[in-house]
Design a protein around this motif. Sequence first.
Motif, PDB file in Angstrom:
ATOM      1  N   ALA A 475       0.836  -1.211   0.000  1.00  0.00           N
ATOM      2  CA  ALA A 475       0.000   0.000   0.000  1.00  0.00           C
ATOM      3  C   ALA A 475       0.864   1.250   0.000  1.00  0.00           C
ATOM      4  O   ALA A 475       0.501   2.271  -0.593  1.00  0.00           O
ATOM      5  N   ASP A 480       0.519   7.118  -5.158  1.00  0.00           N
ATOM      6  CA  ASP A 480      -0.757   7.610  -5.663  1.00  0.00           C
ATOM      7  C   ASP A 480      -0.817   7.598  -7.188  1.00  0.00           C
ATOM      8  O   ASP A 480      -1.590   8.325  -7.796  1.00  0.00           O
ATOM      9  N   ASP A 659      -0.917   6.789  10.737  1.00  0.00           N
ATOM     10  CA  ASP A 659      -1.320   8.193  10.544  1.00  0.00           C
ATOM     11  C   ASP A 659      -1.087   9.025  11.804  1.00  0.00           C
ATOM     12  O   ASP A 659      -1.896   9.876  12.175  1.00  0.00           O
ATOM     13  N   SER A 680     -11.824  -4.214   5.287  1.00  0.00           N
ATOM     14  CA  SER A 680     -11.656  -2.768   5.284  1.00  0.00           C
ATOM     15  C   SER A 680     -10.501  -2.374   6.208  1.00  0.00           C
ATOM     16  O   SER A 680     -10.341  -2.935   7.287  1.00  0.00           O
ATOM     17  N   SER A 696      -5.817   2.564   6.700  1.00  0.00           N
ATOM     18  CA  SER A 696      -7.213   2.922   6.974  1.00  0.00           C
ATOM     19  C   SER A 696      -7.944   3.491   5.760  1.00  0.00           C
ATOM     20  O   SER A 696      -9.167   3.461   5.707  1.00  0.00           O
ATOM     21  N   ASP A 697      -7.210   3.997   4.776  1.00  0.00           N
ATOM     22  CA  ASP A 697      -7.906   4.538   3.602  1.00  0.00           C
ATOM     23  C   ASP A 697      -8.029   3.499   2.480  1.00  0.00           C
ATOM     24  O   ASP A 697      -8.374   3.838   1.355  1.00  0.00           O
ATOM     25  N   ARG A 698      -7.718   2.259   2.774  1.00  0.00           N
ATOM     26  CA  ARG A 698      -7.763   1.216   1.740  1.00  0.00           C
ATOM     27  C   ARG A 698      -8.657   0.070   2.173  1.00  0.00           C
ATOM     28  O   ARG A 698      -8.945  -0.112   3.359  1.00  0.00           O
ATOM     29  N   GLU A 699      -9.064  -0.726   1.188  1.00  0.00           N
ATOM     30  CA  GLU A 699      -9.811  -1.947   1.471  1.00  0.00           C
ATOM     31  C   GLU A 699      -9.332  -3.043   0.539  1.00  0.00           C
ATOM     32  O   GLU A 699      -8.664  -2.757  -0.465  1.00  0.00           O
ATOM     33  N   ARG A 711      -7.595  -1.667  -2.884  1.00  0.00           N
ATOM     34  CA  ARG A 711      -8.123  -0.475  -3.567  1.00  0.00           C
ATOM     35  C   ARG A 711      -8.424   0.622  -2.554  1.00  0.00           C
ATOM     36  O   ARG A 711      -8.559   0.351  -1.358  1.00  0.00           O
ATOM     37  N   ARG A 712      -8.493   1.808  -3.093  1.00  0.00           N
ATOM     38  CA  ARG A 712      -8.771   2.945  -2.212  1.00  0.00           C
ATOM     39  C   ARG A 712     -10.246   2.915  -1.829  1.00  0.00           C
ATOM     40  O   ARG A 712     -11.097   2.579  -2.663  1.00  0.00           O
ATOM     41  N   LYS A 713     -10.549   3.222  -0.575  1.00  0.00           N
ATOM     42  CA  LYS A 713     -11.952   3.233  -0.143  1.00  0.00           C
ATOM     43  C   LYS A 713     -12.713   4.326  -0.877  1.00  0.00           C
ATOM     44  O   LYS A 713     -12.164   5.413  -1.111  1.00  0.00           O
ATOM     45  N   THR A 714     -13.912   4.003  -1.248  1.00  0.00           N
ATOM     46  CA  THR A 714     -14.717   5.062  -1.858  1.00  0.00           C
ATOM     47  C   THR A 714     -15.420   5.801  -0.734  1.00  0.00           C
ATOM     48  O   THR A 714     -15.926   5.203   0.199  1.00  0.00           O
TER      49      THR A 714
END
Lengths: 715, 739
Positions: A475, A480, A659, A680, A696-699, A711-714
């Motif tokens: 990750a 990006d 973070d 998640s 935390s921003d990915r799943e 993938r990035r969380k929507t």
Amino acid sequence: MAEEYLVSCDAGGTMTDVVVIDSAGRFVIGKHPTTPQDEGLGYWGSFADALSYWGMDLEKAKGEICSQIGMAVYGGTTMLNTLITRSGAKVGLLITRGFEDILRTGRCKQAYAGQPLSDTYRMVLRKHAEPLVPKKLIKGVTERIDLFGNVRIPLYEDDVSEGVTKLLDQGIEALVISFLQSYINPAHEKRAAEIARDVMKGMGKEIPIFTGSNLSPIAREVSRTNTAIVQAYAVEPVRKHLFRIEQKLKDNGYPANLHTVLGYGGKCDIRYERLYESLASGPVGGLFGAAYLGQVIGEQNIVCTDVGGTSFDVGVITQGIIPLEREPLVARMFVTMPMTDCRSIGAGTGTYIRLDPYTNSIKLGPDSAGSVPGPVSYDSGNETPTIGDCDLVVGILDPDYFLGGKVKLNVDKAYTALKERVADPLGLDVYDVAEGVIRMVDDSMHQHLWTLMVGRDPKDYVVFGYGGGGPMHLAGYVGDLPWKGIATVPYASAASALGCAAMDYKHRFHKTVSTFVPYQADEAAKMAAAQVLNYQWDELEETAAVELVKEGVPKEKITFTPVAYMRYNGQWIQDLETRSPVHRIRSGADMDKLIDEFQRVYTSVYSTAGRYPEAGFHVGEIAVIAVAPTIKPTLPKYDLAGKKPPAQARRGRRRVYSDGEWQEAEIYEMDELQPGNEVSGLAVIEAPSTTFFVPSDREVYIDEWKVFWLRRKTV
Amino acid sequence: MSEIVKTAEKAAKGKTLKQRLEENEKLFVETGCLFGLEELELKEKDPINYGILWNTFQNMLYTAYETARRISGSVTLTEQGECMWGLLTPTGDSIVTSGGIPCHLSPQSLTVKNIIRLNYEEDPGINEGDIFENNLTQFGTTHAGDIHDLLPIFWERELVGWAGGMNHAVEVGSMLPGSNCNMHPNMFGEGMHVCLEKVGSNYEFHRSYLMRVEHCVRTPSAWVLDCKARVGGSVIIRDKVLDLIKKYGVDYYKNVTQELIEDGRRNGVQRLKKQSVPGRLRKSTFFDMVMNGRGLIPQQQNNFIRSLPIETKLGLDGRMEISLDGATQVEPFGTNTTPENMKAGTLIPFVQLVGHEMPNSGTASLFDLEAPAGSCVNAFATNPFAGSLSGWSCVHPYGQTMFELISRSYFSRGFVEEVVSSAGNSGGSRIILEGIGMYGKHGVFDNMEMVAMPMPARAIADGDPCCWSSVHSMPDQTNAESYEAWYPALYLGRNIEPDSGGFGKYRGGLAFTSVFMIMNTPGLWGTNEAPPNSLSAGNYGVYGSIPTGPRGADWTHRANLKELAESRKPLIHSRRSGDLRSPEILKLQGDIHNEILGWCNDPEQFKEYDVIVCQRAGQPGMGDPIERDPALVKKDLDEGDTFLWTANNIFCVEASYDDKAEEWRIDYDKTEKRRQEMREKRKSRGQPFKEWWKTERKKVIAKEMREEIVAMLRSSMQLGPRTNKEIREFWRLPSDFNF
């Protein structure tokens, strides 16, 4: 029908992985520490470990099991180790007089090639490696052939006989003959070999003779000579070692020959003449594993990323084609040996973290603690913190579940080392430093990825992360960039062994040529160039067919791909592998197709601004790739379960520093997650041999092939 | 078509680039810190992000270097890496450079500063997509062969920096072929000059410029491919910079890049403070040309000796002042240069020994340099037309000597692992030939292989052969077969030259010698490259070592190689064999030209079977040769790296050859005796300083010395007030005495 297994091994620097695949394509993976003193021990241990997952006991039923092996493939590091430890054969070298020192001068570049960029500024860090052949065992022979193949200075035959006599007196075990421009006209090398044989006969001795023109008819005398020396120095001792492994299998009923893996990806019998081509097969397996997986799931463009203990290796597959390096650096020597193009930097989980005394800046590596002594947390004597220690301190790694709990990690020791060596001198919090350093190493890997993506659109590529540390940092290092997808698999830590199993039987045959097609050439000019290419392709194809048939491959199963290495005329070195869209060039239109293909490949790397068709086109080398299919693993397709992971996949929760704060992360058992499940972040997905970190921003979504997509969380 | 944006209107805080440049210079003078940055706030606040940015910048430049040089059409760029890319601030300060030739960060920076000082903002304007190019020494480059391209980088119509690429072109259209020949007496005839021009717009070269290239140089396609490489790399840099600005914000980008430059300065200061001893160090270096009765114009037809004395003063603050007072006058050759280029020469050792962690304008700010107006190192101050096509003739030996000065300071402080015995005797005897090649086409051929240098002796070990270059961070000797594919030659040898390194306790690295015949051509003509051959050793080694001989080249017309080969007789494969004093070429028949006198300062014609022998200079040694471990001498004898004569007479080692074992044996007792005798002999030669001074003074007063030396001293004293004073004081010369 009796079972027929494919047994594939990848003996790496740290672990030996064995994949056993049954006739239905199901497979199990075994692991055992590599045993450098006798790789056979690690191989057998890993083989036994793999079978244990099918409830089979190798020791008890070895006869039954071995008799059912259809093909055994062995990829190891013995040859590389033989070169590094200088423990190969005593080789004598006959070389064009005046060039006796080329092993010591190493075209200058060998003194620093492979060093990190900052070290290249410092001359005091430069030193040539000790040559494989000492000066005493190198004899000059007066002769010269020019680049067109004309004899300009005849072979001084007395030089040959005198040189060979002296070398035999000194007890050489193999003889290499390497003359300039022999790739275009091998007459002098052939004649010198004849004389050498006569001398040997007269002295009642017999040792193998290797010539550059026979092994590798490619321009560039330094690399061609190195190649022949590697063959003479390391191949025969290694072949003996492989024969011992084969014998053990055969003693237990294995009915066939042992195979090994070539540096450009492909299996071959261990009796294969140019076995030096298996020298650098380390990173090949991973790329082929990724390519094979891509084939199954329908992805043609793949960025293969392997995070190990010491390095981060990246290879970019485009349109299913695995890139090749034709003059790679191996054991500090350039060799004319096609090898999978996998670029490495010194960044892995064992990479050291230090403070620069002059700038008070954090420096990562490039050296590493490796597996011995390993990170501080291994408690094996190292006191300099590593990336792995940071992974542990922030809670991504479970100290009690590393390698399935076989190794207990010392968190306190890792914390103290980081605090005293890095955080305190900078006046920063230990956990901020640990997380920050992970960001630094991830970013450094990301920059490496970016370098290889120049001229390519990330939106067309899927990143595969594998190796022991790949999923843990995936990750972070994908960054990006707008990738088409980011994925890993449960068998990530053994992707290399699986890749070895997935290879075809393959040989490549290269030859230096020189032909030119002017800009806007007429039909006659195009066909004049085509004649050269067609003739040489015919010759190489014939050689390939003879060789593969001799190795037991039915001719009708062989497919041939003609390749031209092309550049704009006047470009000094840079040429690009261009696979001919036509089998032979029969018309000017066919030549246009070849040129169009070259320009397409060129533009994808150097942009339209770099194009210069007005200069015309030059072909400097050609190749033929001969391929025959073999048994391969089959990746099973599963029914999709629900999004929610089953209860048995949940291993509880753990605090992870992410973070800039401590957060609760869900912990999952990787093997228990089902296709269709979603996880998640913040989460850690664990397996005995790897850890997959989900910020935390990915799943993560697990598809029907059990591929884990990050993938990035929507929002 | 992109919109034209006048940067003067958009510059930060409404100031012009010129105003900002002047402000930066003022702040440095006032605070001692670049951009007045007395604190590195961003670094201190978030060292992680700061570190990531620096790694990103370095990788970005590495990527540009590795990708773009493959576009090129010349071996110098593609294989030898004679190129460099850089990222600069809007006012031309170098933030980060690629590998290659990092000392060019200073000329690159100067090129942008000249664009600003000449007010190009107003005319011709600085717009997105513009390509500015320069290869005129007066505006920043080291010689016409080093071509710089600079591209402005814009973010939302504001100029936020520059990306640039440079490379050494093989051919520039000068009267004599190549790009480095010393024989051009002035700037006229040096080939195609691009005088800090806007040569492209919208990232495309102007048609008029390409037309000029097509008709003004001998190898236009090579020139054009080099252009594409320079711009291609710069575009990679620009794209990545814009990505970074997008990610971090333009203000952070602007501030962090300034901090990185100031950090580069601090890094160098710290290293100098920690590893050096403050104070004054001096070294003289000399260079000569034997030209009596030869040359293209009358002014060239005299022998001359150049003196280039160097004095460094390292202050307690870690800053160095360098004075070249005493440098001799402008030369009637292409061998002159500017103080700015001598600063670039200073960066050669500074990047290697001081600022290798962060080589940028911070490193370049660690020293000041002054050079007398009218001297060969400040030529344009008095002669706007001085020749500089071979300006490296001054820069190279100076930079190499600076290695010694920094090393001596490190040695004094005990950092022996970092010490080298200076860095060489300048270049190698490269040749540049023009004519019809083996493919029937006209071409220019340059054996750039000679850039591969051996390493000087270190304070702890011998120098390795063929492993580095004083200017390139990544040199490549490449393969003889690659050269045979480029120029019509047939190589006969490329071996290590025995005894080519300076003799000492640790010997200097040994050079290699290229021996080749002209082949597959109706004929070629050409000359040597700069710096030309010299009887003087550029550097002599330190702490009692004995200098290596001068480099040189031998050549012969009408050699009998063909006949010798047909009758299987010995040919020529090296410069010397068996004895330090016996050139191999003398064993051939033909019109032999041996050693350094006469080699190719004048153009020569060559035909098939003519033989050329080019030797790269060996490196200086360190320490007394009679303190050398006899086992190392044995190793050298076994490997053919030293001759028996040398072992006996210079290292004072007694050795004999064991035919059966095919190796040398050392007699340690006899060796010790021989060394003791040498010590006694040396003592007997000694005399009190005062006696020596009296004897020598008489000669000085009577000018009992070669006329070239008189002329050299006269020039040194005329141009250098300090030198004038010191020479007069030392020899107590009468007030009316003049050389």
